[in-house]
Design a protein around this motif. Structure first.
Motif, PDB file in Angstrom:
ATOM      1  N   GLU A  81       0.824  -1.203   0.000  1.00 28.05           N
ATOM      2  CA  GLU A  81       0.000   0.000   0.000  1.00 28.05           C
ATOM      3  C   GLU A  81       0.863   1.261   0.000  1.00 28.05           C
ATOM      4  OE1 GLU A  81      -2.593   2.081   3.385  1.00 28.05           O
ATOM      5  OE2 GLU A  81      -3.503   0.197   2.700  1.00 28.05           O
ATOM      6  N   GLN A  82       0.539   2.172  -0.918  1.00 29.60           N
ATOM      7  CA  GLN A  82       1.226   3.458  -0.971  1.00 29.60           C
ATOM      8  C   GLN A  82       0.340   4.601  -0.497  1.00 29.60           C
ATOM      9  OE1 GLN A  82       3.201   4.662  -4.514  1.00 29.60           O
ATOM     10  NE2 GLN A  82       4.993   3.440  -4.046  1.00 29.60           N
ATOM     11  N   GLN A  83      -0.975   4.469  -0.685  1.00 27.83           N
ATOM     12  CA  GLN A  83      -1.895   5.539  -0.304  1.00 27.83           C
ATOM     13  C   GLN A  83      -3.256   4.937  -0.002  1.00 27.83           C
ATOM     14  OE1 GLN A  83      -2.243   8.622  -3.247  1.00 27.83           O
ATOM     15  NE2 GLN A  83      -3.559   9.907  -2.022  1.00 27.83           N
ATOM     16  N   LYS A  84      -3.961   5.539   0.970  1.00 32.38           N
ATOM     17  CA  LYS A  84      -5.302   5.079   1.314  1.00 32.38           C
ATOM     18  C   LYS A  84      -6.215   6.276   1.530  1.00 32.38           C
ATOM     19  CE  LYS A  84      -6.111   3.238   5.397  1.00 32.38           C
ATOM     20  NZ  LYS A  84      -6.150   2.227   6.481  1.00 32.38           N
ATOM     21  N   GLY A  99       4.497  11.756  -6.661  1.00 36.52           N
ATOM     22  CA  GLY A  99       5.202  10.922  -5.690  1.00 36.52           C
ATOM     23  C   GLY A  99       4.849   9.455  -5.755  1.00 36.52           C
ATOM     24  N   LEU A 100       3.893   9.077  -6.625  1.00 31.31           N
ATOM     25  CA  LEU A 100       3.498   7.673  -6.741  1.00 31.31           C
ATOM     26  C   LEU A 100       4.156   7.071  -7.978  1.00 31.31           C
ATOM     27  CD1 LEU A 100      -0.295   7.932  -5.869  1.00 31.31           C
ATOM     28  CD2 LEU A 100       1.569   7.213  -4.379  1.00 31.31           C
ATOM     29  N   LEU A 101       5.311   6.470  -7.816  1.00 34.54           N
ATOM     30  CA  LEU A 101       6.071   5.893  -8.923  1.00 34.54           C
ATOM     31  C   LEU A 101       6.576   4.514  -8.500  1.00 34.54           C
ATOM     32  CD1 LEU A 101       8.117   9.034 -10.034  1.00 34.54           C
ATOM     33  CD2 LEU A 101       6.198   8.006 -11.267  1.00 34.54           C
ATOM     34  N   ASP A 105       3.669   0.050 -12.282  1.00 40.83           N
ATOM     35  CA  ASP A 105       3.487  -0.961 -11.247  1.00 40.83           C
ATOM     36  C   ASP A 105       2.453  -0.543 -10.204  1.00 40.83           C
ATOM     37  OD1 ASP A 105       5.363  -2.784 -12.279  1.00 40.83           O
ATOM     38  OD2 ASP A 105       7.012  -1.649 -11.403  1.00 40.83           O
ATOM     39  N   LEU A 106       1.645   0.494 -10.494  1.00 44.98           N
ATOM     40  CA  LEU A 106       0.619   0.946  -9.559  1.00 44.98           C
ATOM     41  C   LEU A 106      -0.719   0.268  -9.851  1.00 44.98           C
ATOM     42  CD1 LEU A 106       1.209   4.804  -9.265  1.00 44.98           C
ATOM     43  CD2 LEU A 106       1.831   3.027  -7.626  1.00 44.98           C
TER      44      LEU A 106
END
Length: 442
Positions: A81-84, A99-101, A105-106
């Motif tokens: 998990e990167q963000q919720k 910032g989501l890299l 792969d997301l």
């Protein structure tokens, strides 16, 4: 003389060298081009990565909000998990990707949550973020008028807002015969929906659009794509009522969706003349302007919950309902009365901060329903919705006032059966009317 000859010889030599150099470069370039053509290889310009994506899903029965997770797949294949986001109140969300890299792969999942934030179903399977809509320039409309037999008399406009945008404006137009869109009015709106209090009784094709604005009204997004709905004249069967007829449920899903509209579960085409918040006095006051333009043969009447929960005596409600029946008969319309639904007062007070109903509310509800059952044409839709104590069954409501999916489905199917058994002529007329309109637009 020798110096002039030397300079002349040197110039000739430099010119020869320049020609040889250009010829070699040209040949090399042609060799590369021919080689690229033989191998089929092209080197496209590097595409810019999106800065945001819009994620969407279908409404889930009973969901008050949704939890969205952004995950990254590791080299080992694990999802981390990167963000919720745990408080998403629409059926979609706009996610900035800063910032989501790496984006390839997301993945994302969505999970429906109940009133207290408890999951009511498992999270969806992970879906690639790369397949979502990239960089939307404007809010995305969510109304489902195309799935309804008729658009409601009082439309509700809903959308997925862009990230951080909490104020919006909606413009509404009517399409003229020459194809121009004629401006009607502007609505100031909050984050994700707005109820239009203008009754749309003039037949025609209507268009609306929405954009984000600051609190001062300065635009901060593009206009959305245009949403549309039609107003069809002469609908053989119509229904007048309050929010239970208008639609919406589970606190957050508005009447622009079909999930909590009882008309969805009635296979007979019915024009929705409901208006949220109405008392029976309100329904009586708007009868001429809202019902008569559609010239129905049959009018379904359900009202009274906003009466008895706010202290209006059952006897007054009955007088209003009787007056509605008299107006119907004066215009050749057959009234069908539906029993008024029960409530769950503790949940209304706790979950919706609605004022506590009078302690004798049940007596007034029963007075109304006793009168309804004595009418020539009436349908009991409320008994099944009550628990052993006479309150709205907990499994059928989220806010204590409005029946949700199971309740609305029960109402729609019960009305459907009654109409087909007792009003076959009106059912046939309603089905023919809708078919003709869809085929001819008239």
């Amino acid at each position: 003389m020798q110096l002039r000859f030397f300079r002349h010889g040197l110039g000739v030599l430099l010119a020869v060298l320049l020609v040889v150099s250009m010829t070699q470069a040209s040949a090399a370039g042609k060799s590369v081009e021919r080689g690229a053509e033989r191998s089929g290889v092209r080197t496209p310009p590097e595409a810019a990565l999106p800065s945001s994506v819009l994620l969407r899903w279908a409404p889930y029965n009973g969901a008050v909000r949704y939890e969205v997770r952004i995950l990254v797949r590791t080299a080992e294949g694990r999802m981390v998990e990167q963000q919720k986001l745990s408080r998403v109140y629409t059926t979609g969300v706009h996610i900035p990707l800063t910032g989501l890299l790496p984006q390839d792969d997301l993945y994302w999942t969505v999970q429906p949550l109940g009133y207290d934030g408890t999951p009511i179903a498992a999270a969806s399977a992970p879906q690639p973020v790369s397949e979502a809509r990239a960089d939307p320039p404007a809010p995305v409309l969510t109304a489902e008028y195309d799935k309804m037999a008729y658009a409601p008399l009082y439309p509700v406009y809903s959308w997925i807002p862009l990230s951080g945008q909490t104020h919006h404006e909606v413009e509404v137009y009517r399409r003229a015969a020459d194809g121009r869109d004629v401006f009607l009015h502007t609505l100031q709106a909050g984050e994700q929906d707005v109820y239009d209090d203008a009754a749309f009784t003039v037949p025609g094709h209507y268009v609306y659009r929405v954009r984000g604005v600051t609190t001062a009204g300065t635009p901060i997004s593009d206009w959305s794509a245009g949403g549309t709905f039609d107003v069809v004249p002469h609908t053989p069967i119509a229904a007048i009522g309050d929010s239970i007829t208008h639609g919406g449920g589970a606190i957050t899903l508005p009447p622009s969706y079909t999930l909590y509209d009882w008309e969805t579960y009635c296979t007979v085409p019915i024009k929705n003349l409901g208006h949220s918040g109405d008392t029976t006095a309100d329904m009586l006051a708007r009868f001429d302007r809202d019902v008569l333009p559609f010239a129905p043969r049959v009018l379904i009447i359900m009202g009274g919950v906003n009466d008895y929960r706010s202290g209006v005596y059952g006897a007054q409600t009955v007088r209003n309902l009787a007056a509605l029946g008299e107006k119907c008969r004066a215009h050749g319309i057959t009234p069908i009365f539906l029993t008024v639904t029960p409530i769950r007062p503790a949940w209304m007070t706790k979950r919706m901060t609605i004022m506590t109903p009078p302690s004798d509310w049940m007596d007034h509800r029963d007075y109304i329903n006793d009168w309804v059952r004595q009418q020539e044409f009436s349908v009991d839709v409320s008994s099944t919705l009550a628990d052993a104590n006479g309150e709205l069954e907990a499994a059928y409501t989220t806010d204590g006032l409005h029946p949700d999916y199971m309740g609305k489905k029960h109402i729609g199917q019960t009305v459907d059966s009654y109409l087909r058994k007792n009003f076959a002529y009106a059912v046939g007329a309603a089905e023919r009317r809708l078919r003709i309109y869809r085929e001819t637009g008239e």
